[in-house]
Write an enzyme that holds these catalytic residues in place. Structure first.
Site, mmCIF file in Angstrom:
data_model
loop_
_atom_site.group_PDB
_atom_site.id
_atom_site.type_symbol
_atom_site.label_atom_id
_atom_site.label_comp_id
_atom_site.label_asym_id
_atom_site.label_seq_id
_atom_site.Cartn_x
_atom_site.Cartn_y
_atom_site.Cartn_z
ATOM 1 N N HIS A 193 5.487 -12.774 7.707
ATOM 2 C CA HIS A 193 5.732 -11.393 7.269
ATOM 3 C C HIS A 193 6.937 -11.360 6.346
ATOM 4 O O HIS A 193 7.857 -12.163 6.497
ATOM 5 C CB HIS A 193 5.978 -10.470 8.474
ATOM 6 N N SER B 199 0.829 -1.221 0.000
ATOM 7 C CA SER B 199 0.000 0.000 0.000
ATOM 8 C C SER B 199 0.862 1.270 0.000
ATOM 9 O O SER B 199 0.557 2.231 -0.719
ATOM 10 C CB SER B 199 -0.968 0.001 1.190
ATOM 11 N N HIS C 228 -2.039 -8.879 1.983
ATOM 12 C CA HIS C 228 -1.723 -7.604 2.662
ATOM 13 C C HIS C 228 -2.893 -7.272 3.594
ATOM 14 O O HIS C 228 -3.216 -8.041 4.493
ATOM 15 C CB HIS C 228 -1.444 -6.555 1.575
ATOM 16 N N ASP D 294 -2.568 -8.449 11.710
ATOM 17 C CA ASP D 294 -3.918 -8.870 11.335
ATOM 18 C C ASP D 294 -4.428 -10.070 12.138
ATOM 19 O O ASP D 294 -5.619 -10.367 12.113
ATOM 20 C CB ASP D 294 -3.953 -9.210 9.833
ATOM 21 N N ARG E 134 2.695 -4.843 16.968
ATOM 22 C CA ARG E 134 1.308 -4.383 16.801
ATOM 23 C C ARG E 134 0.338 -5.451 17.297
ATOM 24 O O ARG E 134 -0.752 -5.159 17.784
ATOM 25 C CB ARG E 134 1.043 -4.038 15.320
HETATM 26 N N1 HAX Z 1 0.922 -19.947 6.303
HETATM 27 C C1 HAX Z 1 1.383 -20.908 5.469
HETATM 28 N N2 HAX Z 1 2.461 -20.765 4.679
HETATM 29 C C2 HAX Z 1 3.121 -19.598 4.774
HETATM 30 C C3 HAX Z 1 2.733 -18.575 5.650
HETATM 31 C C4 HAX Z 1 1.565 -18.779 6.429
HETATM 32 N N3 HAX Z 1 1.098 -17.838 7.238
HETATM 33 N N4 HAX Z 1 3.600 -17.542 5.528
HETATM 34 C C5 HAX Z 1 4.493 -17.894 4.589
HETATM 35 N N5 HAX Z 1 4.200 -19.146 4.133
HETATM 36 C C6 HAX Z 1 4.858 -19.871 3.048
HETATM 37 C C7 HAX Z 1 4.758 -19.067 1.770
HETATM 38 O O1 HAX Z 1 3.501 -19.235 1.158
HETATM 39 C C8 HAX Z 1 5.927 -19.618 0.977
HETATM 40 O O2 HAX Z 1 5.541 -20.885 0.475
HETATM 41 P P1 HAX Z 1 5.952 -21.383 -1.011
HETATM 42 O O3 HAX Z 1 7.446 -21.324 -1.035
HETATM 43 O O4 HAX Z 1 5.390 -22.737 -1.094
HETATM 44 O O5 HAX Z 1 5.327 -20.396 -1.946
HETATM 45 C C9 HAX Z 1 6.978 -19.857 2.057
HETATM 46 O O6 HAX Z 1 6.254 -19.970 3.307
HETATM 47 C C10 HAX Z 1 8.002 -18.758 2.187
HETATM 48 O O7 HAX Z 1 7.314 -17.525 2.390
HETATM 49 P P2 HAX Z 1 7.993 -16.369 3.260
HETATM 50 O O8 HAX Z 1 9.242 -15.956 2.568
HETATM 51 O O9 HAX Z 1 8.079 -16.777 4.677
HETATM 52 O O10 HAX Z 1 6.888 -15.216 3.200
HETATM 53 P P3 HAX Z 1 6.720 -14.072 2.099
HETATM 54 O O11 HAX Z 1 7.642 -12.968 2.443
HETATM 55 O O12 HAX Z 1 6.783 -14.623 0.721
HETATM 56 O O13 HAX Z 1 5.216 -13.629 2.340
HETATM 57 C C11 HAX Z 1 3.322 -13.090 3.665
HETATM 58 C C12 HAX Z 1 4.837 -12.897 3.472
HETATM 59 C C13 HAX Z 1 2.853 -12.149 4.746
HETATM 60 C C14 HAX Z 1 2.604 -12.741 2.347
HETATM 61 C C15 HAX Z 1 3.063 -14.579 4.042
HETATM 62 O O14 HAX Z 1 3.684 -14.843 5.282
HETATM 63 C C16 HAX Z 1 1.582 -14.911 4.115
HETATM 64 O O15 HAX Z 1 0.991 -15.270 3.081
HETATM 65 N N6 HAX Z 1 0.947 -14.797 5.329
HETATM 66 C C17 HAX Z 1 -0.468 -15.011 5.482
HETATM 67 C C18 HAX Z 1 -1.258 -13.793 5.006
HETATM 68 C C19 HAX Z 1 -1.079 -12.618 5.937
HETATM 69 O O16 HAX Z 1 -1.186 -12.748 7.154
HETATM 70 N N7 HAX Z 1 -0.839 -11.437 5.361
HETATM 71 C C20 HAX Z 1 -0.716 -10.197 6.138
HETATM 72 C C21 HAX Z 1 0.734 -9.740 6.282
HETATM 73 C C22 HAX Z 1 0.870 -8.464 7.062
HETATM 74 C C23 HAX Z 1 0.324 -7.327 6.272
HETATM 75 O O17 HAX Z 1 0.821 -6.906 5.256
HETATM 76 N N8 HAX Z 1 -0.784 -6.822 6.714
HETATM 77 O O18 HAX Z 1 -1.389 -5.882 6.021
#
Ligand code: HAX
Length: 441
Positions: free
Chosen positions: A318, A241, A271, A373, A327
Site C-alpha cells: 500500500h 479514484s 488500484h 483487495d 478492511r
Molecule cells: N508485490 C511485489 N512487489 C511490490 C509489491 C507487491 N505486492 N508492492 C510493492 N512492491 C514493489 C514495487 O513494485 C516497487 O518496486 P520497484 O522499486 O522495483 O518499482 C517497490 O516494491 C516499492 O514500492 P512501494 O513503495 O512499497 O509501493 P508503492 O507505494 O509504490 O505502490 C502499490 C503501492 C499498492 C501500488 C503496490 O504495493 C502494489 O503494486 N501492490 C499490488 C497491487 C495492489 O494490491 N493494489 C491495490 C492497492 C490497494 C488499493 O488501492 N485498492 O484499491
C-alpha cells in the site's frame, strides 16, 4: 431529505467560517518540506489536499470521521441485529459527521429508492456495447450516458450562482447514489445473465436491494454486500479514484463527469482492479498446482515465481498503510463467522501467513501486508459470484459514497480549480546546477 440537506448546509457554513479564520491566522504557516524524490515518486506523503470525510493512518488504517472500521461495525445502524452496518448510514456520517439513528437511515434508504429511476436510454446505450466489454467500461459508459440527467449541468447552463453549486451537487449526489446500483446490476445481468433484469425490491435497504438486483437473495450475501459497501467507501482524498473525482470536479465538471473520471482510475490494476487480479492469481495458482488447497510451501514457491516473472503480488502492499489493512481484517472476521471451512477463504488466510515475510525479504517493499483487495474475491466466490472481472464494479458502487460526499464538501467550501505547478527534468538540472534561483524558473 430536506433535513439532511439543511444539516449539511449548516455544517458547511460553520466549517467554511472556521477555514476562513484558520487561513487568516495561519495561511502562511509552513507545513513541511517537499523533496525532489517526492515529485518523481508519486507525491508520497506530500500533504496537498483537504478531504473531510475520512483520514488514513499508516498504522491504524482508515477512520471515517474519526471512527475506525471496528467502531462503524458496532455503532452504525444495521438491517438486522448483530449484523453488518448499513452503508447509507456511513454516507450520512461522512456527509454531516454524525452517526444517524435507525429512523434517519431508514428515511434515507426510502429516499434513495424513490430517486433510483434510470431512464431507458441509459440501458440502451450500455446494450450497444459488445458483451466482451470489460464490466468497468460498461459501468462508466452507463454513468456517462446518465450524465444528461445532471441537475448541476442543467442549472449551470441556466446561469446558476456560485452560492448554489453545493445544492446542485447535493441533488446529483443523491440521484447518483440512488441510481448507481441499478446501472451496476444491469452490467452484471447483461454480461453474465443473458440480460435478464431483476426488478428492485422497494422494501430493502440500498445494499440489500443491490444484492437482490444482482440476483443474490441469500441473506448472508446481503450482509456481505453491506459490509463490502462500507469498507470500500472511502480512503481519504489522495488515492487515485478519490483524487481524480476531486480534481475533475474542481473544473466544475458535474458529479456524473467527476465520478466517472474517478472510476476510470479505480479500474487500474494497481488500484481497484487489484480485487479481480487477486482472485485470478489464486485461481491460476490452483490450476497450476492442481489443488484447491495449496500448502504454505506451494504458495511460497508460487509467490517466488510471480516475483521472478517481474509481477507484483496482487492484494499486498500500500502507498500509505504500513500494517495489515483493517478492511482485510473485517473481511477475515466475516469469513470466520460465516464460512470458516471454505477452502478458498482458507487459502487466502494461508497466503496471508506466507506472503509478508517473502515481500519483507525483498528489502524494497514498504508495506508487505495485505490490503482490502486480498480478501474480497474469496468471500464473493463463496456465494457464487465467481465472475471476477465484475469485482471492481462492486468497489465502484461503494466508492460513490465517499467521493460524492467529498464532492458535496468541495462545492460547499468553494474549493477552487486545482492547478499544481509542474517542471521539466531540464529545469530540475538547471536548478541543481544553480543556473536558476528557483526550481521552475
Ligand atoms: N508485490 C511485489 N512487489 C511490490 C509489491 C507487491 N505486492 N508492492 C510493492 N512492491 C514493489 C514495487 O513494485 C516497487 O518496486 P520497484 O522499486 O522495483 O518499482 C517497490 O516494491 C516499492 O514500492 P512501494 O513503495 O512499497 O509501493 P508503492 O507505494 O509504490 O505502490 C502499490 C503501492 C499498492 C501500488 C503496490 O504495493 C502494489 O503494486 N501492490 C499490488 C497491487 C495492489 O494490491 N493494489 C491495490 C492497492 C490497494 C488499493 O488501492 N485498492 O484499491
Amino acid at each position: 431529505m430536506e433535513m439532511l440537506k439543511q444539516k449539511f448546509k449548516a455544517q458547511a457554513d460553520k466549517l467554511g467560517e472556521e477555514i476562513k479564520q484558520i487561513l487568516k491566522e495561519h495561511g502562511d504557516t509552513v507545513i513541511g518540506e517537499i523533496k525532489l524524490s517526492q515529485i518523481y515518486q508519486g507525491m508520497r506523503g506530500m500533504i496537498a489536499l483537504i478531504s473531510e470525510t475520512s483520514l488514513l493512518d499508516a498504522q491504524d488504517g482508515i477512520r471515517f470521521r474519526r471512527h475506525t472500521i471496528d467502531e462503524l461495525r458496532q455503532k452504525l445502524p444495521k438491517a438486522k441485529e448483530g449484523g453488518e452496518p448499513l452503508p447509507e448510514a456511513l454516507f450520512y456520517l461522512m456527509l454531516v459527521g454524525e452517526i444517524p439513528t435507525k429512523e434517519e437511515v431508514d428515511t434515507l434508504s426510502a429516499i434513495l429508492q424513490r430517486r433510483s429511476h434510470v431512464p431507458m436510454y441509459v440501458y440502451e446505450t450500455m446494450k450497444a456495447l459488445p458483451t466482451e466489454t470489460h464490466p468497468m467500461t460498461m459501468f462508466v459508459v452507463g454513468i456517462m450516458a446518465l450524465q444528461a440527467e445532471s441537475v448541476f449541468a442543467k442549472r449551470y447552463a441556466a446561469g446558476m450562482s456560485k452560492k448554489d453549486y453545493w445544492e446542485a451537487t447535493f441533488e446529483d449526489t443523491l440521484d447518483l447514489i440512488a441510481r448507481i446500483p441499478h446501472i451496476a446490476a444491469y452490467v452484471y445481468r447483461r454480461k453474465y445473465k443473458e440480460g435478464k433484469i431483476l426488478h428492485p425490491d422497494g422494501l430493502l435497504d440500498w445494499a440489500g436491494n443491490f444484492a437482490h438486483m444482482l440476483g443474490y437473495d441469500d441473506e448472508e450475501f446481503k450482509e456481505l454486500m453491506r459490509l463490502y459497501m462500507v469498507i470500500h467507501a472511502d480512503h481519504e482524498g489522495g488515492n487515485v479514484s478519490a483524487h481524480t473525482t476531486h480534481l475533475v470536479g474542481s473544473a466544475l465538471s458535474d458529479p456524473y463527469l467527476s465520478y466517472a473520471a474517478g472510476m476510470n482510475g479505480l479500474a487500474g490494476p494497481l488500484h481497484g482492479l487489484a480485487n479481480q487480479e487477486v482472485i485470478k492469481w489464486i485461481f491460476e495458482m490452483q490450476r497450476e498446482l492442481k489443488t484447491e488447497s495449496p500448502t504454505s510451501e506451494q504458495i511460497k514457491q508460487y509467490v517466488e515465481k510471480t516475483l521472478a516473472e517481474g509481477k507484483v503480488v496482487p492484494g499486498y502492499g500500500h502507498a500509505v498503510l504500513r500494517k495489515t489493512d483493517p478492511r482485510f481484517i473485517a473481511q477475515m472476521e466475516f469469513g470466520k463467522k460465516h464460512m470458516p471451512d471454505d477452502p478458498l477463504v482458507n487459502t487466502v488466510w494461508r497466503i496471508y501467513e506466507t506472503v509478508p515475510p517473502i515481500l519483507q525479504s525483498l528489502g524494497k517493499v514498504k508495506n508487505p501486508w495485505p490490503n482490502v483487495d486480498a480478501h474480497s474475491g474469496a468471500l464473493l466466490v463463496h456465494y457464487g459470484l465467481v465472475e471476477y472481472e465484475y469485482y471492481t464494479v462492486l468497489f465502484a458502487v461503494s466508492r460513490a459514497l465517499g467521493v460524492l460526499s467529498s464532492l458535496c464538501w468541495d462545492r460547499a467550501l468553494g474549493m477552487p480549480i486545482e492547478r499544481p505547478k509542474s517542471v521539466t527534468t531540464a529545469a530540475v538540472k538547471r536548478w541543481l546546477n544553480k543556473e536558476v534561483e528557483n526550481l521552475g524558473d
